[in-house]
Enzyme design. Structure first.
Site, PDB file in Angstrom:
ATOM      1  N   CYS A   1       0.833  -1.219   0.000  1.00 36.79           N
ATOM      2  CA  CYS A   1       0.000   0.000   0.000  1.00 36.79           C
ATOM      3  C   CYS A   1       0.865   1.266   0.000  1.00 36.79           C
ATOM      4  CB  CYS A   1      -0.932   0.030   1.212  1.00 36.79           C
ATOM      5  SG  CYS A   1      -2.128  -1.333   1.253  1.00 36.79           S
ATOM      6  N   ARG A   2       1.431   1.627   1.146  1.00 38.65           N
ATOM      7  CA  ARG A   2       2.082   2.930   1.284  1.00 38.65           C
ATOM      8  C   ARG A   2       3.405   3.027   0.544  1.00 38.65           C
ATOM      9  NH1 ARG A   2       1.950   2.693   7.645  1.00 38.65           N
ATOM     10  NH2 ARG A   2       2.258   0.526   7.045  1.00 38.65           N
ATOM     11  N   SER A   3       4.320   2.089   0.781  1.00 39.96           N
ATOM     12  CA  SER A   3       5.649   2.249   0.146  1.00 39.96           C
ATOM     13  C   SER A   3       5.618   2.092  -1.375  1.00 39.96           C
ATOM     14  CB  SER A   3       6.710   1.360   0.801  1.00 39.96           C
ATOM     15  OG  SER A   3       6.413  -0.003   0.680  1.00 39.96           O
TER      16      SER A   3
ATOM     17  N   ASP B   1      -1.646   3.411   8.088  1.00 41.49           N
ATOM     18  CA  ASP B   1      -1.837   2.189   7.311  1.00 41.49           C
ATOM     19  C   ASP B   1      -3.290   2.146   6.810  1.00 41.49           C
ATOM     20  OD1 ASP B   1      -2.083  -0.348   6.364  1.00 41.49           O
ATOM     21  OD2 ASP B   1      -1.231  -1.330   8.118  1.00 41.49           O
TER      22      ASP B   1
HETATM   23  P1  4NP Z   1       1.337  -1.382   3.887  1.00 42.31           P
HETATM   24  O1  4NP Z   1      -0.087  -1.896   4.359  1.00 42.31           O
HETATM   25  O2  4NP Z   1       2.298  -1.622   5.024  1.00 42.31           O
HETATM   26  O3  4NP Z   1       1.123   0.071   3.619  1.00 42.31           O
HETATM   27  O4  4NP Z   1       1.698  -2.164   2.638  1.00 42.31           O
HETATM   28  C1  4NP Z   1      -0.312  -3.185   4.863  1.00 42.31           C
HETATM   29  C2  4NP Z   1      -0.561  -4.207   4.008  1.00 42.31           C
HETATM   30  C3  4NP Z   1      -0.822  -5.471   4.495  1.00 42.31           C
HETATM   31  C4  4NP Z   1      -0.818  -5.697   5.853  1.00 42.31           C
HETATM   32  C5  4NP Z   1      -0.552  -4.654   6.719  1.00 42.31           C
HETATM   33  C6  4NP Z   1      -0.292  -3.390   6.218  1.00 42.31           C
HETATM   34  N1  4NP Z   1      -1.097  -6.989   6.357  1.00 42.31           N
HETATM   35  O5  4NP Z   1      -1.163  -7.147   7.591  1.00 42.31           O
HETATM   36  O6  4NP Z   1      -1.295  -7.926   5.579  1.00 42.31           O
END
Ligand code: 4NP
Length: 152
Positions: free
Chosen positions: A12-14, A123
């Protein structure tokens, strides 16, 4: 100059930060390499989250071609700057640092647009669509600030 964007899942974010920065590097004809990684390998090999991809496309910065990978210790050797999205990412990355030089490469990305504030990119994974738009806007501002510093 080599820049690595880091979050938890790297879906998502990175990847959004990565896609925005890559686009600005190309637009400004800069010699900068950009990549992204996650401190968890849970989604390794996957495309970015479909909601993040949809937002990215609608904003004119598609990230469909990116693929999640795990952050590894060698990334400290490969990259000059490592931008994390939140304090938990920072703890996870710093726990792998081998030296003060490694530690010095790690920065909170929103400190670029809001210096010293220690703001986090929330997040968006478990929230609604607005969360993805908010993340896009925060990272657009932050990558603008990074770009300005590189160019000056
Ligand atoms: P990200 O978001 O760190 O911005 O890529 C997430 C994507 C998946 C999960 C947690 C945060 N997960 O727990 O699966």
């Amino acid at each position: 100059m080599k820049i690595l964007m880091v979050c938890l899942g790297n879906i998502c974010r990175s990847p959004m930060a990565d896609g925005l920065m890559r686009k600005k590097v190309v637009q400004n004809d800069l010699d900068v390499v950009v990549d992204s990684a996650g401190t968890s390998g849970f989604h390794a090999g996957e495309s970015p989250d479909s909601r993040m991809r949809q937002t990215a496309r609608s904003m004119g910065c598609p990230i469909d071609d990116l693929q999640s990978r795990l952050f590894v210790i060698e990334d400290f050797d490969e990259f000059d700057r490592i931008y994390v999205m939140d304090k938990s990412n920072r703890r996870n990355v710093l726990s792998l640092a081998r030296s003060v030089e490694d530690e010095a490469k790690v920065r909170m990305i929103l400190n670029e647009s809001y210096p010293g504030m220690e703001f986090e990119v929330p997040d968006p994974y478990y929230g609604g669509d607005q969360g993805f738009v908010d993340v896009y806007k925060m990272l657009d501002e932050a990558t603008d600030a990074i770009l300005e510093k590189i160019r000056s």
